[in-house]
Design a protein around this motif. Structure first.
Motif, PDB file in Angstrom:
ATOM      1  N   GLU A  65      16.087 -41.697 -55.544  1.00 36.51           N
ATOM      2  CA  GLU A  65      14.960 -41.560 -54.620  1.00 36.51           C
ATOM      3  C   GLU A  65      13.892 -42.637 -54.826  1.00 36.51           C
ATOM      4  OE1 GLU A  65      12.384 -37.952 -56.471  1.00 36.51           O
ATOM      5  OE2 GLU A  65      14.562 -37.702 -56.472  1.00 36.51           O
ATOM      6  N   LEU A 117      18.759 -37.037 -50.862  1.00 40.58           N
ATOM      7  CA  LEU A 117      18.270 -38.412 -50.990  1.00 40.58           C
ATOM      8  C   LEU A 117      17.715 -38.928 -49.659  1.00 40.58           C
ATOM      9  CD1 LEU A 117      17.904 -41.064 -52.543  1.00 40.58           C
ATOM     10  CD2 LEU A 117      20.299 -41.599 -52.041  1.00 40.58           C
ATOM     11  N   GLU A 163      14.238 -37.114 -49.555  1.00 38.81           N
ATOM     12  CA  GLU A 163      13.324 -37.405 -50.670  1.00 38.81           C
ATOM     13  C   GLU A 163      13.007 -38.890 -50.779  1.00 38.81           C
ATOM     14  OE1 GLU A 163      11.183 -35.261 -53.793  1.00 38.81           O
ATOM     15  OE2 GLU A 163      12.183 -34.749 -51.908  1.00 38.81           O
ATOM     16  N   GLY A 164      14.019 -39.726 -50.567  1.00 41.73           N
ATOM     17  CA  GLY A 164      13.816 -41.162 -50.700  1.00 41.73           C
ATOM     18  C   GLY A 164      12.918 -41.755 -49.639  1.00 41.73           C
TER      19      GLY A 164
END
Length: 260
Positions: free
Chosen positions: A127, A159, A162-163
């Motif tokens: 992330e 991901l 969140e990333g």
């Protein structure tokens, strides 16, 4: 009750030994003694992020100069995938310098690095590593996200959310994708029904981030989403609007009352 140990404490000479042993089994030319000595001396009195940087930089010095060759070696030490939705930092913490290695040195090898992040995130997280790539080429990352959003692995789906969070903790703040909140919302829409609580929590946190960027756009989107979906997850919406609810935003309060 066990004594609390700061996460940074794990990034020391002992971790250097662990990494050196793992790498040496796949790359016998790796000079373990030099690597461990360098890490142990340089991480002292540093905080977590600085320690991770030291280890990643020292890996760079001791691995082949060719990024593709070095990365291939590092991918061999990842170990088995995390089949649970816990332990990302408690068990997979040793891979944080590997993720940072990709973040710091892999931008000129975009596809290779994103595929590496795909594997890393199944064991630890990417992330943070993916954020410079988002800034460098958002469209390319979005193309990967369209595949990852349907991946059977919940860590990979997480991901995507969140990333791309604008206000991810421990990370530098980034603007919404292509400076348009709607791009983030289009990604999240595909995760609003996700069966994983791990992913659901990330989606809610991402929505909460976006309410601090452009609350009315987010509220309008949620209102429309509710009107078009009977099987929505009210927990995601309530958690996603928590900041606006604390601020007693009337539109947010109305939506929360509607879904409760």
């Amino acid at each position: 009750m066990s004594e609390y140990v700061p996460l940074k404490s794990y990034f020391d000479g002992r971790l250097a030994v662990q990494l050196a042993d793992l790498i040496h089994s796949h790359y016998p030319r790796f000079t373990k003694k030099s690597f461990v000595k360098s890490v142990a001396s340089e991480v002292e009195n540093k905080e977590l992020k600085a320690r991770v940087e030291v280890i990643a930089d020292t890996l760079k010095q001791h691995l082949p100069t060719d990024y593709e060759e070095a990365l291939a070696i590092l991918l061999k030490i990842l170990g088995p995938e995390n089949k649970t939705e816990e332990g990302m930092f408690t068990k997979g913490y040793f891979l944080m310098p590997v993720a940072y290695f990709v973040e710091r040195y892999g931008l000129d090898h975009f596809d290779l690095s994103l595929n590496a992040m795909y594997e890393i995130t199944k064991r630890h997280t990417s992330e943070y590593a993916i954020r410079p790539y988002l800034i460098a080429d958002t469209d390319c990352c979005m193309a990967y996200f369209r595949d990852w959003i349907n991946d059977p692995n919940s860590h990979v789906r997480r991901l995507v959310s969140e990333g791309t969070r604008p206000r991810l903790p421990w990370a530098k703040k980034i603007p919404p994708l292509k400076d348009n909140v709607q791009n983030n919302l289009r990604l999240l829409e595909n995760l609003m029904h996700d069966s994983s609580r791990y992913v659901q929590k990330s989606v809610a946190n991402h929505i909460n981030d976006l309410t601090k960027e452009n609350p009315e756009v987010v509220l309008t989107w949620i209102h429309q989403y509710i009107s078009e979906n009977d099987d929505m997850n009210p927990k995601i919406i309530i958690n996603g609007l928590r900041t606006l609810v604390k601020l007693k935003d009337e539109h947010a309060l109305e939506i929360v009352r509607q879904v409760e």
